[in-house]
Design an enzyme around this catalytic site. Structure first.
Site, PDB file in Angstrom:
ATOM      1  N   SER A   1     -30.633 -25.991 -33.589  1.00 33.83           N
ATOM      2  CA  SER A   1     -30.970 -27.179 -32.796  1.00 33.83           C
ATOM      3  C   SER A   1     -30.568 -28.463 -33.523  1.00 33.83           C
ATOM      4  CB  SER A   1     -32.460 -27.198 -32.453  1.00 33.83           C
ATOM      5  OG  SER A   1     -33.234 -27.184 -33.627  1.00 33.83           O
ATOM      6  N   HIS A   2     -30.206 -28.364 -34.800  1.00 36.70           N
ATOM      7  CA  HIS A   2     -29.825 -29.567 -35.545  1.00 36.70           C
ATOM      8  C   HIS A   2     -28.460 -29.433 -36.210  1.00 36.70           C
ATOM      9  CE1 HIS A   2     -33.962 -30.214 -34.600  1.00 36.70           C
ATOM     10  NE2 HIS A   2     -33.686 -31.487 -34.675  1.00 36.70           N
TER      11      HIS A   2
ATOM     12  N   ASP B   1     -34.661 -27.697 -29.091  1.00 33.44           N
ATOM     13  CA  ASP B   1     -34.811 -26.325 -28.582  1.00 33.44           C
ATOM     14  C   ASP B   1     -35.076 -26.321 -27.079  1.00 33.44           C
ATOM     15  OD1 ASP B   1     -34.280 -24.881 -30.903  1.00 33.44           O
ATOM     16  OD2 ASP B   1     -36.304 -25.204 -31.658  1.00 33.44           O
TER      17      ASP B   1
HETATM   18  P1  NDP Z   1     -39.729 -23.439 -36.117  1.00 34.86           P
HETATM   19  O1  NDP Z   1     -40.903 -23.269 -35.236  1.00 34.86           O
HETATM   20  O2  NDP Z   1     -38.525 -22.650 -35.825  1.00 34.86           O
HETATM   21  O3  NDP Z   1     -40.125 -23.117 -37.622  1.00 34.86           O
HETATM   22  C1  NDP Z   1     -41.120 -23.880 -38.275  1.00 34.86           C
HETATM   23  C2  NDP Z   1     -41.316 -23.375 -39.679  1.00 34.86           C
HETATM   24  O4  NDP Z   1     -42.012 -22.128 -39.639  1.00 34.86           O
HETATM   25  C3  NDP Z   1     -40.013 -23.101 -40.433  1.00 34.86           C
HETATM   26  O5  NDP Z   1     -40.155 -23.551 -41.746  1.00 34.86           O
HETATM   27  C4  NDP Z   1     -39.851 -21.597 -40.339  1.00 34.86           C
HETATM   28  O6  NDP Z   1     -39.144 -21.036 -41.446  1.00 34.86           O
HETATM   29  C5  NDP Z   1     -41.293 -21.142 -40.365  1.00 34.86           C
HETATM   30  N1  NDP Z   1     -41.497 -19.874 -39.688  1.00 34.86           N
HETATM   31  C6  NDP Z   1     -41.041 -19.500 -38.473  1.00 34.86           C
HETATM   32  N2  NDP Z   1     -41.442 -18.241 -38.176  1.00 34.86           N
HETATM   33  C7  NDP Z   1     -42.179 -17.831 -39.245  1.00 34.86           C
HETATM   34  C8  NDP Z   1     -42.871 -16.633 -39.561  1.00 34.86           C
HETATM   35  N3  NDP Z   1     -42.901 -15.628 -38.712  1.00 34.86           N
HETATM   36  N4  NDP Z   1     -43.515 -16.552 -40.730  1.00 34.86           N
HETATM   37  C9  NDP Z   1     -43.501 -17.607 -41.607  1.00 34.86           C
HETATM   38  N5  NDP Z   1     -42.858 -18.760 -41.364  1.00 34.86           N
HETATM   39  C10 NDP Z   1     -42.216 -18.876 -40.200  1.00 34.86           C
HETATM   40  O7  NDP Z   1     -39.337 -24.991 -36.233  1.00 34.86           O
HETATM   41  P2  NDP Z   1     -39.420 -26.104 -35.085  1.00 34.86           P
HETATM   42  O8  NDP Z   1     -38.767 -25.546 -33.879  1.00 34.86           O
HETATM   43  O9  NDP Z   1     -40.787 -26.627 -34.968  1.00 34.86           O
HETATM   44  O10 NDP Z   1     -38.496 -27.241 -35.690  1.00 34.86           O
HETATM   45  C11 NDP Z   1     -37.112 -27.021 -35.789  1.00 34.86           C
HETATM   46  C12 NDP Z   1     -36.460 -28.146 -36.520  1.00 34.86           C
HETATM   47  O11 NDP Z   1     -36.445 -29.317 -35.743  1.00 34.86           O
HETATM   48  C13 NDP Z   1     -37.082 -28.548 -37.845  1.00 34.86           C
HETATM   49  O12 NDP Z   1     -36.086 -28.398 -38.832  1.00 34.86           O
HETATM   50  C14 NDP Z   1     -37.443 -30.011 -37.665  1.00 34.86           C
HETATM   51  O13 NDP Z   1     -37.265 -30.816 -38.824  1.00 34.86           O
HETATM   52  C15 NDP Z   1     -36.468 -30.428 -36.600  1.00 34.86           C
HETATM   53  N6  NDP Z   1     -36.905 -31.622 -35.879  1.00 34.86           N
HETATM   54  C16 NDP Z   1     -36.293 -32.824 -36.166  1.00 34.86           C
HETATM   55  C17 NDP Z   1     -36.657 -33.963 -35.483  1.00 34.86           C
HETATM   56  C18 NDP Z   1     -36.037 -35.266 -35.808  1.00 34.86           C
HETATM   57  O14 NDP Z   1     -36.394 -36.270 -35.196  1.00 34.86           O
HETATM   58  N7  NDP Z   1     -35.127 -35.370 -36.744  1.00 34.86           N
HETATM   59  C19 NDP Z   1     -37.696 -33.928 -34.450  1.00 34.86           C
HETATM   60  C20 NDP Z   1     -38.316 -32.639 -34.290  1.00 34.86           C
HETATM   61  C21 NDP Z   1     -37.911 -31.537 -34.965  1.00 34.86           C
HETATM   62  P3  NDP Z   1     -37.622 -20.501 -41.229  1.00 34.86           P
HETATM   63  O15 NDP Z   1     -36.802 -21.742 -41.084  1.00 34.86           O
HETATM   64  O16 NDP Z   1     -37.327 -19.715 -42.447  1.00 34.86           O
HETATM   65  O17 NDP Z   1     -37.635 -19.676 -39.980  1.00 34.86           O
END
Ligand code: NDP
Length: 334
Positions: free
Chosen positions: A46-47, A187
């Site tokens: 997504s990024h 997403d």
């Molecule tokens: P996710 O819900 O995909 O993941 C959130 C965190 O949880 C990650 O660190 C992920 O690690 C971890 N995780 C996921 N599944 C598990 C699991 N089963 N057990 C343990 N840890 C887990 O992220 P979001 O969709 O909420 O966010 C996605 C991205 O969007 C982020 O990088 C965020 O910075 C970015 N974002 C940026 C914005 C901006 O304005 N610049 C605004 C909003 C979001 P892993 O990566 O290893 O799966």
């Protein structure tokens, strides 16, 4: 969905060409291209390339200055302010991180306020880089008001991501990086593009009704915070720390001034860096932490946050990218 394989070098080159075509200078285009290549490398779709069109639009509309020279201002022995001067965030962040790490290693704790920045990326690159310098790191940004607080129907928070990283000498840091909305906006947009449903509780449609249709959320609807009132409280904390605390706008204020060109709006970011070596006074701090993390890793069904990305990173081969997206970026890179 059809996909097109692209090597990491090809991804970098395409993004760099697209940004240069739109007016970015070499240092700014390089910093954004590294961020996008690394997002695709780690599977932060997504990024990654998905964001290129938005980066380009913000350069073409003049909202973002592709020739900006972000400036670091030392405010106190443990505080810096970075005036990004309307740059895309990656160059400002690269400069901020080395300055912040140096202060935190000397003082034990240091904080950084970033202003006039346009953040359109994941946050893990910055927390992970600080953790690679032996520091515990925390960061958050706000955006435009897309998210209603728990109990409300009017959006006031951004999707307000929060990232934390813990240093693990000799290993990849422990990192979590998450939107505080039930789903990141990127997403939602990808799910809408791919015709997929999202879970109930992700957002409301324009009539304020719960929906599983991401296009209804993305077009006139709103997002909800993750985890009800608890996630709402964390979104509130990020909103305050990324705006009033650093001297920048709240998400609802940004939405009023943004030109809505599809690129990242201007805004603030906070970064905190803490030295566990200094704060704990324990030369064995990391051995102690590793014992705890080993317990977690050995629990059935449990993985550490960040582990998926770090596993993806080991694959140096091409990435399968949505073919329409590749065509869009190729056009921009011509
Ligand atoms: P996710 O819900 O995909 O993941 C959130 C965190 O949880 C990650 O660190 C992920 O690690 C971890 N995780 C996921 N599944 C598990 C699991 N089963 N057990 C343990 N840890 C887990 O992220 P979001 O969709 O909420 O966010 C996605 C991205 O969007 C982020 O990088 C965020 O910075 C970015 N974002 C940026 C914005 C901006 O304005 N610049 C605004 C909003 C979001 P892993 O990566 O290893 O799966």
């Amino acid at each position: 969905m059809t996909t097109t394989p692209l090597t990491l070098d090809e991804i970098y080159a395409l993004v760099y060409a697209a940004l240069r075509n739109a007016g970015s200078n070499d240092v700014n285009a390089s910093a954004v291209s590294r961020t996008i290549r690394n997002a695709e490398r780690d599977g932060s779709h997504s990024h990654g390339l998905f964001r290129v069109a938005g980066y380009v639009k913000s350069l073409k509309s003049g909202k973002v200055d592709g020739n900006a020279d972000p400036e670091i201002i030392k405010v106190s022995p443990s505080t810096i302010r970075v005036d990004a001067k309307n740059a895309h965030a990656p160059l400002a962040l690269e400069r901020a991180i080395s300055a912040l790490a140096e202060l935190a290693q000397a003082q034990g704790i240091a904080a950084c306020a970033i202003v006039r920045s346009h953040h359109f990326a994941a946050l893990w690159p910055e927390t992970e880089a600080l953790a690679e310098n032996g520091l515990v790191a925390l960061t958050g940004v706000n955006y435009k008001n897309w998210v209603a607080p728990a109990g409300g129907r009017e959006p006031i928070f951004g999707t307000n991501p929060l990232s934390f990283a813990w240093p693990r000498p000799g290993k990849s840091p422990l990192v979590f990086d998450m939107a505080t909305s039930a789903m990141a906006l990127g997403d939602i947009q990808i799910a809408a593009r791919d015709g997929k449903e999202v879970p109930l509780g992700t957002g409301l449609n324009a009539e304020g009704k719960p929906t599983t249709d991401p296009s209804q959320i993305a077009n006139g609807g709103i997002l909800l915070p993750f985890g009800g009132y608890k996630g709402s409280a964390i979104a509130l904390m990020v909103e305050l720390m990324a705006s009033a605390m650093v001297g920048e706008a709240f998400s609802y204020e940004t939405a009023l001034t943004d030109n809505n060109d599809g690129g990242p709006p201007p805004g603030g970011q906070f970064l905190l860096a803490i030295s566990p070596a200094i704060l704990s006074g324990n030369p064995q701090w990391s051995t102690h932490a590793e014992q705890f993390l080993a317990k977690l890793e050995n629990m059935e069904g449990v993985r550490l946050p960040g582990a998926r990305r770090h596993q993806n990173r080991l694959d140096t081969g091409p990435r399968d990218i949505n073919s329409e997206l590749v065509e869009t970026v190729r056009e921009l890179a011509k």
